[in-house]
Design a protein around this motif. Sequence first.
Motif, mmCIF file in Angstrom:
data_model
loop_
_atom_site.group_PDB
_atom_site.id
_atom_site.type_symbol
_atom_site.label_atom_id
_atom_site.label_comp_id
_atom_site.label_asym_id
_atom_site.label_seq_id
_atom_site.Cartn_x
_atom_site.Cartn_y
_atom_site.Cartn_z
ATOM 1 N N UNK A 162 1.422 -1.117 -0.412
ATOM 2 C CA UNK A 162 0.290 -0.261 0.568
ATOM 3 C C UNK A 162 1.013 0.945 -0.291
ATOM 4 N N UNK A 163 1.860 1.003 0.911
ATOM 5 C CA UNK A 163 2.907 2.448 0.399
ATOM 6 C C UNK A 163 3.466 2.768 -0.965
ATOM 7 N N UNK A 192 3.599 13.211 6.460
ATOM 8 C CA UNK A 192 2.624 14.230 6.134
ATOM 9 C C UNK A 192 1.882 13.559 4.328
ATOM 10 N N UNK A 193 2.929 13.715 3.749
ATOM 11 C CA UNK A 193 2.266 13.677 2.251
ATOM 12 C C UNK A 193 2.134 12.179 1.798
ATOM 13 N N UNK A 194 2.779 11.263 2.697
ATOM 14 C CA UNK A 194 1.941 10.068 2.731
ATOM 15 C C UNK A 194 1.090 9.958 3.372
ATOM 16 N N UNK A 195 0.416 10.651 4.199
ATOM 17 C CA UNK A 195 -0.781 10.037 5.369
ATOM 18 C C UNK A 195 -1.555 10.668 3.886
ATOM 19 N N UNK A 196 -1.152 11.431 3.831
ATOM 20 C CA UNK A 196 -2.732 12.175 2.541
ATOM 21 C C UNK A 196 -2.961 11.064 1.469
ATOM 22 N N UNK A 197 -1.751 10.849 0.874
ATOM 23 C CA UNK A 197 -1.849 9.998 -0.110
ATOM 24 C C UNK A 197 -2.825 8.640 0.219
ATOM 25 N N UNK A 198 -2.324 7.850 1.454
ATOM 26 C CA UNK A 198 -2.860 6.835 1.995
ATOM 27 C C UNK A 198 -4.479 7.167 1.773
ATOM 28 N N UNK A 199 -4.798 8.291 2.789
ATOM 29 C CA UNK A 199 -5.803 9.197 3.136
ATOM 30 C C UNK A 199 -7.086 8.407 1.700
ATOM 31 N N UNK A 200 -6.188 9.332 0.159
ATOM 32 C CA UNK A 200 -6.781 9.471 -0.649
ATOM 33 C C UNK A 200 -7.379 8.196 -2.021
ATOM 34 N N UNK A 202 -7.538 5.738 0.654
ATOM 35 C CA UNK A 202 -8.757 4.875 1.286
ATOM 36 C C UNK A 202 -8.228 3.976 1.916
ATOM 37 N N UNK A 203 -6.927 3.696 2.709
ATOM 38 C CA UNK A 203 -6.318 2.756 3.185
ATOM 39 C C UNK A 203 -5.854 4.048 4.349
ATOM 40 N N UNK A 204 -5.960 5.009 4.778
ATOM 41 C CA UNK A 204 -5.545 5.222 5.597
ATOM 42 C C UNK A 204 -4.980 5.620 6.737
ATOM 43 N N UNK A 205 -3.362 5.672 7.405
ATOM 44 C CA UNK A 205 -2.781 5.455 8.596
ATOM 45 C C UNK A 205 -3.820 5.528 9.467
ATOM 46 N N UNK A 206 -3.082 3.956 11.029
ATOM 47 C CA UNK A 206 -4.063 4.069 11.509
ATOM 48 C C UNK A 206 -3.288 4.998 12.765
ATOM 49 N N UNK A 207 -3.262 6.094 13.222
ATOM 50 C CA UNK A 207 -3.138 6.531 14.183
ATOM 51 C C UNK A 207 -3.501 6.914 15.263
ATOM 52 N N UNK A 256 -6.458 15.166 9.808
ATOM 53 C CA UNK A 256 -7.163 15.661 8.614
ATOM 54 C C UNK A 256 -7.185 14.217 7.795
ATOM 55 N N UNK A 257 -5.950 13.446 7.666
ATOM 56 C CA UNK A 257 -6.082 12.065 6.999
ATOM 57 C C UNK A 257 -6.527 11.298 8.037
ATOM 58 N N UNK A 258 -6.474 11.418 8.841
ATOM 59 C CA UNK A 258 -6.813 10.287 9.918
ATOM 60 C C UNK A 258 -8.222 9.404 9.697
#
Length: 446
Positions: A162-163, A192-200, A202-207, A256-258
């Motif tokens: 996914x990354x 932060x950019x990776x968190x945004x990309x994964x959120x878009x 559909x697989x957000x970081x789980x923090x 915003x991306x979590x």
Amino acid sequence: MSRRKLSRRQFVAATALSSAALVTAPYLRTAHAAGNLTMGFWDHWVPGANKASTDLVNEWAAREKVEVSIDYIPSQGNKNLLTIAAEAQAKSGHDIMAMPTWWPHAQAELLEPMNDVVEPLIKLNGEVNGTVKYLGRAGDKWLGVPSCVGSQIKGPCSRIDLMKKFANIDVQEMYPEGAPPKAENWTTDAFLKAAEACHKGGVPFGIGLGETSDSVDTAGAFFQAFGAEVVNADGNVVVKNDNVRQVLEYYKRLMAFLPPDVTAWDDASNNRWLVSGKGALIMNPPSAWAVAKRDAPQIAEQCWTHGFPVGPKGRFAPFLPYFWSVWSFSKNKQAAKSLLTHLSQPDSIAKMVAASGGYDLPAFENLTTLKTWAEEGPPKGTLFHYPNPYNHQKLSIAASPAPPKVAQQIYTQATLTKMCVRFYQGEAMEKTLTWAEGELEGFMRS
């Protein structure tokens, strides 16, 4: 709590003794000694891990002809902490107690100095990290022996696939198996950019941003990456500073991306998030990966544990150590120290690390390259960088460098995550800082 009575007669006669000599003199059976030793150990979640500790205790007991008994005390429901508090109040109980993180300092006045055990072990096994010194020592007094059992780093565990797909980051290339990290570009901005990309994707970081340990530990590492102290080492409240403002602004963007419910997450939430396949990254020791290996092997095969992103003030990772401490009211201190020396030999530590599947981490720098972490899989090498073998990041704990008894309150009350949530939800920056200042001043008075 399960009580397991062990005796010399239960020890298997064919068990081979380690050829390594003990650092300190072996326990001498004198008229003064009671001949019995009791211990309250943490009840490990990994099946089979308790047996490794039991076997090592039995090995020592057979040689020294001491009657020993072990209670394995779970941390669920804080049963271990309740046991520590009850024994401290009664001034009676086990000879040895396993104490997590803040608890040696909390009971410092009732603990036997362990310098005569720890100092020779450091000469044998290498230096210990700064967090172990911060939590395990009061002045010149060692309050306990660093225990590998239960000690852990809560670093990133990323989904390789996914990354790559959504963030264009190859975590295996960044943290290659068997080689030093190549993580110069793994910064807080890149995170932060990776968190945004994964959120878009559909697989957000789980923090988590809740009030339990996993959430607080992650926030603490980011606060330190930005140099954001709220109480300094001298015990002064310094929360109103630009570094704190900077990390709060960062967290506001990250949140915003979590997932929308992260403010209510507990320590199981991020594990479930990864194992369910919903997310690309969590902050955790290898427990979630181990569960995935059992319940969702297709997800485990895509997991890679690695280092934290580097911030303006450095690269930090949460380290939560356990200690074996001896009560000052113990009736058999000499035997206790001999046993803890035996449990801290390199061969003993290697057995306990192997039994935990690589979850447990020794604090000594010479013991961060044991074969378990290189061999665990799938995928092979997934845990290679978990023990920080190249000192790539500074191991820390949230709320440090505040004096430990103050830092414990900051940690337990989740002050850092509460600040992040208040600011994210729309509270003005200075109002959040003023609220935190009041909380911190209250901790100083208590």
